[in-house]
Design a protein around this motif. Sequence first.
Motif, PDB file in Angstrom:
ATOM      1  N   GLU A 387       0.869  -1.114  -0.081  1.00 21.87           N
ATOM      2  CA  GLU A 387      -0.196   0.062   0.305  1.00 21.87           C
ATOM      3  C   GLU A 387       0.935   1.191   0.107  1.00 21.87           C
ATOM      4  OE1 GLU A 387      -3.932   1.834   2.650  1.00 21.87           O
ATOM      5  OE2 GLU A 387      -2.242   0.803   3.810  1.00 21.87           O
ATOM      6  N   LEU A 388       0.638   2.328  -1.216  1.00 21.26           N
ATOM      7  CA  LEU A 388       1.137   3.188  -0.949  1.00 21.26           C
ATOM      8  C   LEU A 388       0.296   5.047  -0.424  1.00 21.26           C
ATOM      9  CD1 LEU A 388       2.514   3.185  -4.717  1.00 21.26           C
ATOM     10  CD2 LEU A 388       3.963   2.302  -3.120  1.00 21.26           C
ATOM     11  N   THR A 389       0.685   5.412   0.367  1.00 16.66           N
ATOM     12  CA  THR A 389       0.242   6.632   0.930  1.00 16.66           C
ATOM     13  C   THR A 389       1.350   7.630   0.921  1.00 16.66           C
ATOM     14  OG1 THR A 389       0.483   5.980   3.280  1.00 16.66           O
ATOM     15  CG2 THR A 389      -1.129   4.975   2.396  1.00 16.66           C
ATOM     16  N   PRO A 390       0.625   8.910   0.837  1.00 16.61           N
ATOM     17  CA  PRO A 390       0.876  10.051   0.649  1.00 16.61           C
ATOM     18  C   PRO A 390       1.823  10.485   1.898  1.00 16.61           C
ATOM     19  CG  PRO A 390      -0.699  10.422  -0.009  1.00 16.61           C
ATOM     20  CD  PRO A 390      -1.255   9.124   0.497  1.00 16.61           C
ATOM     21  N   ARG A 391       3.277  10.972   1.431  1.00 18.07           N
ATOM     22  CA  ARG A 391       4.070  11.569   3.302  1.00 18.07           C
ATOM     23  C   ARG A 391       3.239  12.625   3.707  1.00 18.07           C
ATOM     24  NH1 ARG A 391      10.061  12.236   3.529  1.00 18.07           N
ATOM     25  NH2 ARG A 391      10.846  12.303   5.519  1.00 18.07           N
TER      26      ARG A 391
END
Length: 391
Positions: A387-391
């Motif tokens: 899963e990729l999420t904004p940092r």
Amino acid sequence: MTRTGLMTVVLAVALAGCGGSDEDASAPATPTPLPSATTTPSPTPAPSPTVTAVNQRVVATFDNPWAMVFLPDGRMLVTEEPGQLQLVTQAGAKAPVAGVPRVAFSGQLGLQDVVLDPGFVTNSRIWLSYAEPATGGQQLAVARATLSAGATPRLDDVAVIWRATPATTGGQLGARLAFAPDGRTLFISSGERQQGTPAQELSGTLGKIVRINLDGTPPAGNPFTATAGARAEIWSLGHRNPYGLVFASDGRLFESEMGPAGGDEFNLIESGRNYGWPRVSEGDNYDGSAIPRHATNPIYTPPLVSWTPVIAPGGMIQYRGAAFAGWTGDFILAGLAQQGIVRVRVTGNTATEVARIGLGARVREVEEGPAGSLWILRDGTGAALVELTPR
């Protein structure tokens, strides 16, 4: 880097991948270039200088995963090329789904795409694409089935709805599935199986985008229904290895495909159009010989974007969420050779690459999650769902 917990990774722009775009496989036999070939390479987009920071959370591992789709309850179905379908939670718990059709698993062939039926909420149907054993080799098959997603998930009432013709050997099924916005017809990307010339032959469906009714019959209004000797389900021709197929929010159909040595493509797909392979390409043959460019013959529809060096595009979506600020409406392409994801922005009838986000691994598939996060499948044995999420 560990496989558990939330990993914060600052990701700079990745350089374009090197090598052939056949998923770094050995080069296939190539078509003979026409005498008018030009050796001048077409312009290609320069990698964006944007530096993007994202979080990567490794969720689960899989054996050669290929595609995924979210169910309404937030769980996912993930296909594995050897022939396994997994029901997966966002926490990473996996349950194998019984009743999957027998697949021919070899190299780039196996269990491929999975999508939900437009009426899934009421009929629990899913659709699968896969390599089916056949006389003369294998063929791309598309089947529908009823999913029972309980404690022991299974498929019932499995029925093959469509098969590509002819059966042959070789890789690159294409095998992407996309329902038209009205839910009445299904579009299928069919690769040319590293054969070249069949992509131009209307007597078969290799190297084509096809359009069928949900019972497998060709719809009225397909462009070649009145053409003698043509397969009535063909929608467009001249495709090589189409691994991305997406209806945009404006109702138009977009496709991405792998070129030969260079020349990966992002295309707007329109009825009856010929996209040129193997007669023209923005790449060249693996032996270094030139292929004429699209500009040498106006009967062939050129790509909106092409890539040399290749990115080796896998799955593709149009991002509809808001979690990644400024990305809404952009197309997100999985990059195998690029080892990350690539953003493409469409404006009217033009498109351009706007950013590359390196993820440090070959990316096979990308999907948008319920909360607007991005979910990717890394490629290969022991690959991961991330899963990729904004940092």
